[in-house]
Design a protein around this motif. Structure first.
Motif: not given
Length: 159
Positions: A13-18, A42-45
């Motif tokens: 899984g990856v979380l990114w902004l555009e 969630i644990h990462a904030g």
């Protein structure tokens, strides 16, 4: 996707902004189960995101991360602890450039280690998923260090 630390295929899984239509990766995780990715985020904030399960997009993000890691693995040169030279197998090994594999089955980590008279250097490392990738790594090491190898052979011939 391949978790490079565990050498195991897991959920990714990856979380990114555009920003200006360009993705900026702000976090990524691996887990044995899909729900583990959410828990780690969630644990990462992080509490809000839009889930995208578009395989090509995820693969592109993964490949972007792996490419940066591969570049870093190739460029980061590290001198190992001075005590290493007095421990087996390095104590018995002659000076030279060695290619080491972390294990016999793929995927594996490969390392180019240079033993000198008083120091041991980790010159390069790579994550290899196939025999072809390992051979490409070995070829790249040989090309990068050809001058040292040729110089060493010349010095041996002159003795």
């Amino acid at each position: 996707m391949l978790n490079p630390l565990l050498l195991d295929y897991q959920w990714f899984g990856v979380l990114w902004l555009e920003e200006n239509n360009q993705p900026i990766i702000i976090g990524y995780w691996f887990s044995k189960v899909k729900s583990g990715i959410t828990q780690q985020a969630i644990h990462a904030g992080f509490s809000k995101w839009t889930e995208i399960s578009d395989q090509p997009t995820i693969v592109t993000m993964y490949q972007s991360i792996r490419n940066k890691q591969q570049k870093q693995d190739w460029e980061n040169r590290t001198r190992l602890s001075i005590r290493t030279i007095f421990k087996s197998p390095w104590k018995e090994a002659s000076s030279g450039l060695y290619i080491l594999k972390s294990r016999d089955k793929y995927p594996l980590h490969a390392s180019a280690v240079h033993k000198k008279k008083f120091f041991i250097w980790l010159e390069h490392s790579a994550l290899c998923e196939t025999e072809e990738e390992l051979q490409a790594f070995i070829k790249q090491v040989n090309e990068e260090h050809q001058d040292e190898l040729v110089h060493k052979k010349t010095a041996l011939l002159m003795k």
